[in-house]
Write an enzyme that holds these catalytic residues in place. Structure first.
Site, PDB file in Angstrom:
ATOM      1  N   THR A   1       2.224 -65.969 -26.184  1.00 58.22           N
ATOM      2  CA  THR A   1       1.829 -65.142 -27.322  1.00 58.22           C
ATOM      3  C   THR A   1       0.433 -64.570 -27.159  1.00 58.22           C
ATOM      4  OG1 THR A   1       3.253 -66.326 -28.875  1.00 58.22           O
ATOM      5  CG2 THR A   1       1.348 -65.202 -29.800  1.00 58.22           C
TER       6      THR A   1
ATOM      7  N   GLU B   1      -8.225 -59.309 -40.023  1.00 60.40           N
ATOM      8  CA  GLU B   1      -8.497 -58.755 -38.694  1.00 60.40           C
ATOM      9  C   GLU B   1      -7.884 -57.369 -38.547  1.00 60.40           C
ATOM     10  OE1 GLU B   1      -7.629 -61.273 -35.401  1.00 60.40           O
ATOM     11  OE2 GLU B   1      -9.076 -62.820 -35.994  1.00 60.40           O
TER      12      GLU B   1
ATOM     13  N   HIS C   1     -35.336 -65.954 -28.030  1.00 59.78           N
ATOM     14  CA  HIS C   1     -35.662 -64.929 -29.023  1.00 59.78           C
ATOM     15  C   HIS C   1     -35.683 -63.558 -28.352  1.00 59.78           C
ATOM     16  CE1 HIS C   1     -37.740 -62.911 -32.341  1.00 59.78           C
ATOM     17  NE2 HIS C   1     -38.534 -62.384 -31.419  1.00 59.78           N
TER      18      HIS C   1
ATOM     19  N   GLY D   1      -0.286 -59.505 -47.921  1.00 67.73           N
ATOM     20  CA  GLY D   1      -0.862 -60.782 -47.520  1.00 67.73           C
ATOM     21  C   GLY D   1      -2.355 -60.632 -47.337  1.00 67.73           C
ATOM     22  N   GLY D   2      -3.116 -61.605 -47.822  1.00 71.45           N
ATOM     23  CA  GLY D   2      -4.572 -61.497 -47.753  1.00 71.45           C
ATOM     24  C   GLY D   2      -5.221 -62.596 -46.948  1.00 71.45           C
TER      25      GLY D   2
END
Length: 447
Positions: free
Chosen positions: A44, A180, A435, A173-174
């Site tokens: 998959t 994505e 940094h 659907g949430g």
């Protein structure tokens, strides 16, 4: 029908199955690896999951300022197809080149607990195996409503291979998969609408983190509707109408993303005495062995493991440990593991949420910081988001971390090690980081 005998039969070319097949073959054991579709060599992840979806997400972000979104979409789909084609071929070649492996493209069904019938492109076979490993994955759930088989209704597999970019995409659907694809298609210029059945957005997350995500969705023009019950789909000449309890939504494409279910249909598991749980997944013990069957294992999604490629890989490690080592590994070992949603910015989490930590009765400290406080976020122009850490006030133990910021999907992995080895929160506060980086924001978050 050809009769075959083999030491190891692996059903499914997914992450766990293919990796274990290679190990068994290299150890000198005979292996048959069966996969029902040549389009799924490799599993998959590389074909219809992680890799193609993340490739399209990256391509979409590259073209945020591109005027011709349709051309960008077409180019991105071509790039995605080229990538997965290469990966699929490489996965096949890697296994096919091993002396002790035979790959058979066919559907599998159990005749009894040692015998599996194969029927497909490569012919018909009856295979008797000493050991059997089931790694067949999962597939998208479907809505049992009128019009659900319409030409413009897609699951997460189909929506990855559209030949035309939809101007209007409605997502039923949430959850995390929905988010994505919402960010992906918004980047390609689609108008995206999410229809969530529940009354709470991202119900498993703390409300401050869910609200931070919702704020970003709103700014990107992605509409989210809660408490929506999808009643039927009506196919029109050039569009599809999603009929709900809150009105009608017209779409050029509809994605149904309401969860996934284990792939067990057609395996005739009952012939081998293999039982399923209430979610339709194979019942195993914590070492992934079928209860009462010392020679059969299930791994990955089909075994009701968390539906992530890296968890399937860890399932392989658990089984491999039984076959080649001391057999001490089990699913109990991974009490916590990181997750990531590849939104923009990414949303990553490990351990307890604030609400779960409070319910546990522990004395907790909650640390929060907006992503815009990190200098590197300003450099990147990615200042959206929120960072959050949950700490045990009595022991300084890190109980959970949620990162909604640039590079969250990478940084969250450090906390798997930190939590496994009980590294205290004060250590992170005083750690030396390079940094300018996003990760140095942890100094301030934990301060």
């Amino acid at each position: 029908m050809e009769q075959l005998s083999v030491e190891n039969l692996v059903i499914g070319f997914g992450k766990a199955g293919k990796t274990l097949a290679a190990d068994l073959a290299k150890a000198g054991q005979s292996v048959i690896l069966v996969e029902q579709s040549e389009a799924m060599y490799g599993g998959t992840c590389i074909n219809i999951g992680c890799i193609p979806s993340k490739k399209l997400l990256v391509e979409g972000q590259k073209g945020q300022n591109v005027a011709d979104k349709v051309a960008m979409f077409n180019q991105s789909m071509a790039a995605k197809n080229g990538l997965i084609g290469k990966l699929r071929a490489a996965n096949f070649a890697k296994l096919n080149s091993l002396e002790n492996v035979r790959i058979i493209t066919a559907k599998a069904s159990f005749k009894d607990e040692h015998t599996v019938l194969l029927n497909g492109r490569d012919g018909e076979f009856e295979v008797r195996a000493d050991k059997i490993f089931i790694n067949t994955g999962a597939s998208s759930n479907r809505l049992a409503i009128e019009g659900a088989d319409g030409a413009r209704i897609y699951d997460s597999t189909g929506i990855l291979s559209l030949t035309e970019r939809p101007d209007r995409l409605v997502i039923v659907g949430g959850g995390y998969i929905s988010l994505e694809f919402a960010f992906m298609y918004q980047a390609f210029g689609s108008q995206v609408t999410i229809l969530e059945n529940g009354d709470t957005f991202l119900a498993r997350e703390d409300r401050d983190m869910a609200e931070a995500m919702l704020d970003v969705l709103n700014r990107e023009g992605i509409q989210v509707h809660l408490g929506v019950q999808t009643e039927r789909f009506v196919e029109n000449a050039d569009s599809t109408t999603v009929v709900t309890n809150q009105g009608e939504f017209v779409a050029d494409a509809v994605l149904v993303a309401i969860g996934r279910r284990a792939n067990t249909k057609g395996l005739a598991l009952e012939n081998a005495g293999i039982k399923l749980n209430e979610r339709g997944a194979i019942i195993t013990d914590e070492q992934l062995r079928i209860v009462g069957k010392s020679h059969i294992w299930a791994m990955g999604d089909v075994a009701d493991s968390a539906q992530f490629t890296y968890i399937s890989l860890d399932d392989y490690r658990i089984v491999r440990d039984q076959l080649f080592a001391e057999g001490k590994r089990s699913r109990d070992d991974r009490a916590v593991f990181p997750t990531a949603i590849f939104t923009e910015p990414p949303f990553a989490h490990i351990g307890l949420t604030e609400s779960a930590a409070q319910k546990s009765g522990r004395n907790v400290i909650v640390k929060k910081m907006k992503a815009e406080m990190i200098p590197k976020a300003k450099v990147l122009g990615q200042t959206d988001g929120l960072l959050k850490a949950i700490i045990d006030a009595d022991t300084d133990e890190i109980l959970g971390v949620t990162l909604f910021c640039a590079e969250a999907h990478e940084i969250i992995n450090l906390f798997k090690m930190a939590m496994d080895y009980k590294i205290p929160a004060s250590y992170v506060k005083n750690q030396i980081f390079t940094h300018p980086t996003i990760i140095e924001g942890l100094n301030d978050l934990f301060a």
